[in-house]
Design a protein around this motif. Structure first.
Motif, PDB file in Angstrom:
ATOM      1  N   VAL A   1       1.035  -1.077  -0.052  1.00 42.13           N
ATOM      2  CA  VAL A   1       0.000   0.062  -0.012  1.00 42.13           C
ATOM      3  C   VAL A   1       0.701   1.371   0.133  1.00 42.13           C
ATOM      4  O   VAL A   1       1.737   1.456  -1.085  1.00 42.13           O
ATOM      5  N   ASP A   2       0.831   1.997   1.012  1.00 45.53           N
ATOM      6  CA  ASP A   2       1.695   3.196   0.970  1.00 45.53           C
ATOM      7  C   ASP A   2       3.117   3.016   1.252  1.00 45.53           C
ATOM      8  O   ASP A   2       3.489   1.810   1.882  1.00 45.53           O
ATOM      9  N   MET A   3       4.102   3.731   0.813  1.00 48.07           N
ATOM     10  CA  MET A   3       5.548   3.660   1.048  1.00 48.07           C
ATOM     11  C   MET A   3       5.840   4.948   1.634  1.00 48.07           C
ATOM     12  O   MET A   3       5.433   6.109   1.250  1.00 48.07           O
ATOM     13  N   ALA A   4       7.080   5.012   2.319  1.00 51.23           N
ATOM     14  CA  ALA A   4       7.377   6.289   2.792  1.00 51.23           C
ATOM     15  C   ALA A   4       8.897   6.347   3.309  1.00 51.23           C
ATOM     16  O   ALA A   4       9.429   5.329   3.425  1.00 51.23           O
ATOM     17  N   TRP A   5       9.370   7.525   3.321  1.00 49.21           N
ATOM     18  CA  TRP A   5      10.770   7.774   4.054  1.00 49.21           C
ATOM     19  C   TRP A   5      10.567   8.731   5.226  1.00 49.21           C
ATOM     20  O   TRP A   5       9.815   9.621   5.263  1.00 49.21           O
TER      21      TRP A   5
ATOM     22  N   VAL B   1       9.718  12.342   6.040  1.00 49.88           N
ATOM     23  CA  VAL B   1      10.135  12.997   5.103  1.00 49.88           C
ATOM     24  C   VAL B   1       9.194  13.085   3.980  1.00 49.88           C
ATOM     25  O   VAL B   1       8.775  14.127   3.454  1.00 49.88           O
ATOM     26  N   ALA B   2       8.654  11.856   3.298  1.00 47.31           N
ATOM     27  CA  ALA B   2       7.747  11.806   2.138  1.00 47.31           C
ATOM     28  C   ALA B   2       7.289  10.544   2.248  1.00 47.31           C
ATOM     29  O   ALA B   2       7.614   9.461   2.628  1.00 47.31           O
ATOM     30  N   GLY B   3       5.770  10.506   1.673  1.00 46.85           N
ATOM     31  CA  GLY B   3       4.950   9.403   1.395  1.00 46.85           C
ATOM     32  C   GLY B   3       4.490   9.142  -0.040  1.00 46.85           C
ATOM     33  O   GLY B   3       4.383  10.250  -0.652  1.00 46.85           O
ATOM     34  N   ILE B   4       4.076   7.991  -0.429  1.00 48.53           N
ATOM     35  CA  ILE B   4       3.723   7.935  -1.677  1.00 48.53           C
ATOM     36  C   ILE B   4       2.748   6.828  -1.707  1.00 48.53           C
ATOM     37  O   ILE B   4       2.724   5.819  -1.139  1.00 48.53           O
ATOM     38  N   THR B   5       1.609   7.151  -2.363  1.00 50.11           N
ATOM     39  CA  THR B   5       0.370   6.002  -2.439  1.00 50.11           C
ATOM     40  C   THR B   5       0.562   5.046  -3.739  1.00 50.11           C
ATOM     41  O   THR B   5       1.710   5.274  -4.571  1.00 50.11           O
ATOM     42  N   PRO B   6       0.237   3.973  -3.662  1.00 51.12           N
ATOM     43  CA  PRO B   6       0.171   3.034  -4.955  1.00 51.12           C
ATOM     44  C   PRO B   6       0.056   4.011  -6.409  1.00 51.12           C
ATOM     45  O   PRO B   6       0.607   3.358  -7.138  1.00 51.12           O
ATOM     46  N   GLY B   7      -0.794   4.808  -6.394  1.00 49.14           N
ATOM     47  CA  GLY B   7      -1.075   5.215  -7.522  1.00 49.14           C
ATOM     48  C   GLY B   7      -0.171   6.715  -7.656  1.00 49.14           C
ATOM     49  O   GLY B   7      -0.208   7.190  -8.750  1.00 49.14           O
ATOM     50  N   GLY B   8       0.653   6.912  -6.795  1.00 48.02           N
ATOM     51  CA  GLY B   8       1.597   7.912  -7.116  1.00 48.02           C
ATOM     52  C   GLY B   8       1.473   9.104  -6.504  1.00 48.02           C
ATOM     53  O   GLY B   8       2.187  10.131  -6.637  1.00 48.02           O
ATOM     54  N   SER B   9       0.393   9.326  -5.651  1.00 43.92           N
ATOM     55  CA  SER B   9       0.156  10.582  -5.079  1.00 43.92           C
ATOM     56  C   SER B   9       1.159  10.579  -3.963  1.00 43.92           C
ATOM     57  O   SER B   9       1.450   9.852  -3.124  1.00 43.92           O
ATOM     58  N   ALA B  10       1.970  11.877  -3.808  1.00 43.57           N
ATOM     59  CA  ALA B  10       2.996  12.205  -2.744  1.00 43.57           C
ATOM     60  C   ALA B  10       2.808  13.221  -1.843  1.00 43.57           C
ATOM     61  O   ALA B  10       2.015  14.281  -2.303  1.00 43.57           O
TER      62      ALA B  10
ATOM     63  N   ASP C   1       7.235  20.000   5.071  1.00 42.74           N
ATOM     64  CA  ASP C   1       7.469  21.400   4.431  1.00 42.74           C
ATOM     65  C   ASP C   1       9.057  21.516   4.271  1.00 42.74           C
ATOM     66  O   ASP C   1       9.261  22.232   3.262  1.00 42.74           O
ATOM     67  N   SER C   2       9.938  20.768   5.189  1.00 37.57           N
ATOM     68  CA  SER C   2      11.317  21.374   5.000  1.00 37.57           C
ATOM     69  C   SER C   2      11.977  20.548   3.855  1.00 37.57           C
ATOM     70  O   SER C   2      13.041  21.091   3.632  1.00 37.57           O
ATOM     71  N   VAL C   3      11.307  19.807   3.300  1.00 36.42           N
ATOM     72  CA  VAL C   3      12.064  19.170   2.094  1.00 36.42           C
ATOM     73  C   VAL C   3      11.265  19.472   0.804  1.00 36.42           C
ATOM     74  O   VAL C   3      11.612  19.075  -0.598  1.00 36.42           O
ATOM     75  N   LYS C   4       9.862  20.053   0.695  1.00 36.64           N
ATOM     76  CA  LYS C   4       9.279  20.368  -0.384  1.00 36.64           C
ATOM     77  C   LYS C   4      10.099  21.099  -1.561  1.00 36.64           C
ATOM     78  O   LYS C   4      10.905  22.151  -1.041  1.00 36.64           O
TER      79      LYS C   4
ATOM     80  N   ILE D   1       9.842  11.784  -4.013  1.00 36.07           N
ATOM     81  CA  ILE D   1       9.658  10.396  -3.694  1.00 36.07           C
ATOM     82  C   ILE D   1       9.098   9.814  -5.031  1.00 36.07           C
ATOM     83  O   ILE D   1       7.893  10.332  -5.624  1.00 36.07           O
ATOM     84  N   SER D   2       9.404   8.581  -5.402  1.00 36.06           N
ATOM     85  CA  SER D   2       8.886   7.685  -6.221  1.00 36.06           C
ATOM     86  C   SER D   2       8.705   6.489  -6.216  1.00 36.06           C
ATOM     87  O   SER D   2       9.424   5.911  -5.118  1.00 36.06           O
ATOM     88  N   ARG D   3       8.025   5.596  -6.924  1.00 41.78           N
ATOM     89  CA  ARG D   3       8.114   4.085  -6.669  1.00 41.78           C
ATOM     90  C   ARG D   3       7.958   3.528  -7.901  1.00 41.78           C
ATOM     91  O   ARG D   3       7.465   3.676  -8.814  1.00 41.78           O
ATOM     92  N   ASP D   4       8.299   2.133  -7.837  1.00 42.78           N
ATOM     93  CA  ASP D   4       8.180   1.213  -9.142  1.00 42.78           C
ATOM     94  C   ASP D   4       7.622   0.064  -8.710  1.00 42.78           C
ATOM     95  O   ASP D   4       8.097  -0.942  -7.798  1.00 42.78           O
ATOM     96  N   ASN D   5       6.415   0.039  -8.817  1.00 43.66           N
ATOM     97  CA  ASN D   5       5.373  -1.057  -8.128  1.00 43.66           C
ATOM     98  C   ASN D   5       5.702  -2.434  -8.631  1.00 43.66           C
ATOM     99  O   ASN D   5       5.673  -3.470  -7.967  1.00 43.66           O
TER     100      ASN D   5
END
Length: 120
Positions: free
Chosen positions: A31-35, A47-56, A60-63, A68-72
């Protein structure tokens, strides 16, 4: 299930690093992945999170600096870090919500952490 993180290191301020984290073992779905990161004396922070569909979403400190990206297909999450600052120095941990083969529930799993050090 195991999360293996890599890509940390020492870099000068203004430089870039790319972290990777791959899930292996009896993975049915992710499901969700994150750092997250944790500096000495501080609490672990998202720091950052991403859904299976790619919504991230980003702290604020890293925007504008981190992506963040993922390869399902590879069960892998990445963190591209640009314009690094000394305050980005921390141990970075990947996290994933995983459903294991043959199981109905989903659980959080953590990688082992990778050190990122940014010198001024």
């Amino acid at each position: 299930v195991r999360l293996q993180a890599s890509g940390g290191g020492l870099v000068q301020a203004g430089g870039s690093l790319r972290l990777s984290c791959a899930a292996s073992g009896s993975v049915f779905s992710i499901v969700d992945m994150a750092w997250y990161r944790q500096a000495p004396g501080d609490q672990r922070e998202l720091v950052a999170g991403i859904t299976p569909g790619g919504s991230a979403n980003y702290a604020d400190s890293v925007k504008g600096r981190f992506t963040i990206s993922r390869d399902n297909a590879k069960n892998t999450v990445y963190l591209q870090m640009n314009s690094l600052k000394p305050e980005d120095t921390a141990v970075y941990y990947c996290n994933a919500v995983i459903r294991r083969l043959g199981r109905a529930n989903e659980y959080h799993y953590w990688g082992q952490g990778t050190q990122v050090t940014v010198s001024s």
